[in-house]
Design a protein around this motif. Structure first.
Motif, short mmCIF file in Angstrom:
data_model
loop_
_atom_site.label_atom_id
_atom_site.label_comp_id
_atom_site.label_asym_id
_atom_site.label_seq_id
_atom_site.Cartn_x
_atom_site.Cartn_y
_atom_site.Cartn_z
N TRP A 29 0.81 -1.21 0.00
CA TRP A 29 0.00 0.00 0.00
C TRP A 29 0.86 1.27 0.00
CZ3 TRP A 29 -0.24 -3.83 3.73
CH2 TRP A 29 0.47 -3.58 4.92
N ARG A 31 1.90 3.66 -1.92
CA ARG A 31 1.61 4.11 -3.28
C ARG A 31 2.38 5.36 -3.68
NH1 ARG A 31 -3.73 4.45 -0.54
NH2 ARG A 31 -3.75 6.45 0.50
N SER A 126 -8.01 -3.52 6.89
CA SER A 126 -6.91 -4.48 7.02
C SER A 126 -7.06 -5.37 8.23
CB SER A 126 -5.57 -3.73 7.10
OG SER A 126 -5.45 -3.03 8.32
#
Length: 219
Positions: A29, A31, A126
């Motif tokens: 994740w 990014r 998550s």
């Protein structure tokens, strides 16, 4: 990673960040840019954080946190992984963000009701279903009177099964952030710009001291 997330719902984050710090893994994740939906919301609402406080939940490597601080908020950002916190401080040596190692499920009491803006970007998803309600209430508890909670999450249908992590949020799970005195402002299900089969939630919630005196962050 999925198996680790099911068997060890919080401890695997530190192991992953520690491996990434050694160059032995990548954080999927990470990014490199702040959440597109967060940025679009802030631009649309012309958000000005001057004189206000913000907190970013599950801050990871700090892209959302640095963006929020750039809006003028006095920003705290926390992650359960001490390695993530250390490495993020090194990435942004001149940051104004206060990066802290903390557990969403065991928050410092001084944080409760303490922030004008709370950003939850794909952290609750998550965590397994068994922790979902507790984590959702914990996020909501951070919002100050007249404050705003921004929720960004992957979306799924109410009856859609997924074998996570992550476990994208259903409509009812997004609406559940309206807890502990929070009220729903808006919840949008937005198709991804690249893959229209993928959808994400943008949820906005506020805590009113009274209906007459409430204001949003952008107001």
């Amino acid at each position: 990673m999925a198996e680790a997330g099911r068997e060890d719902p919080t401890g695997w984050f530190e192991r992953l960040y520690a491996q990434a710090s050694r160059g032995a893994a990548t954080v999927p994740w990470d990014r490199g840019v702040p959440s597109v939906l967060l940025v679009e919301w802030a631009e649309r609402e012309q958000v000005d954080g001057a004189g206000r406080t913000a907190i970013v939940v599950g801050a990871g490597y700090g892209r959302d946190s640095e963006f929020v601080a750039g809006l003028g908020f006095r920003t705290t950002a926390f992650d359960i992984s001490p390695t993530a916190v250390r490495d993020t401080r090194e990435r942004f040596p001149d940051t104004t963000v206060d990066y802290v190692a903390a557990n969403l499920l065991d928050l410092p009491p001084t944080w409760l009701g303490g922030f004008d803006l709370v950003v939850e970007d794909m952290t609750v998803q998550s965590l397994p279903e068994s922790l979902r309600s507790e984590a959702t209430r914990a996020v909501a508890s951070l919002v100050a009177p007249n404050g705003t909670l921004v929720v960004v999450a992957a979306a799924r249908d109410e009856d859609q099964h997924v074998d996570g992590p992550p476990w994208p949020l259903t409509p009812s799970q997004v609406e559940a952030f309206a807890a502990g005195g929070l009220e729903r402002l808006d919840v949008e299900r937005i198709p991804d710009a690249v893959d229209p089969e993928v959808h994400r939630w943008l949820g906005l919630f506020t805590r009113h001291t009274s209906p007459a005196s409430a204001e949003g962050v952008g107001g």
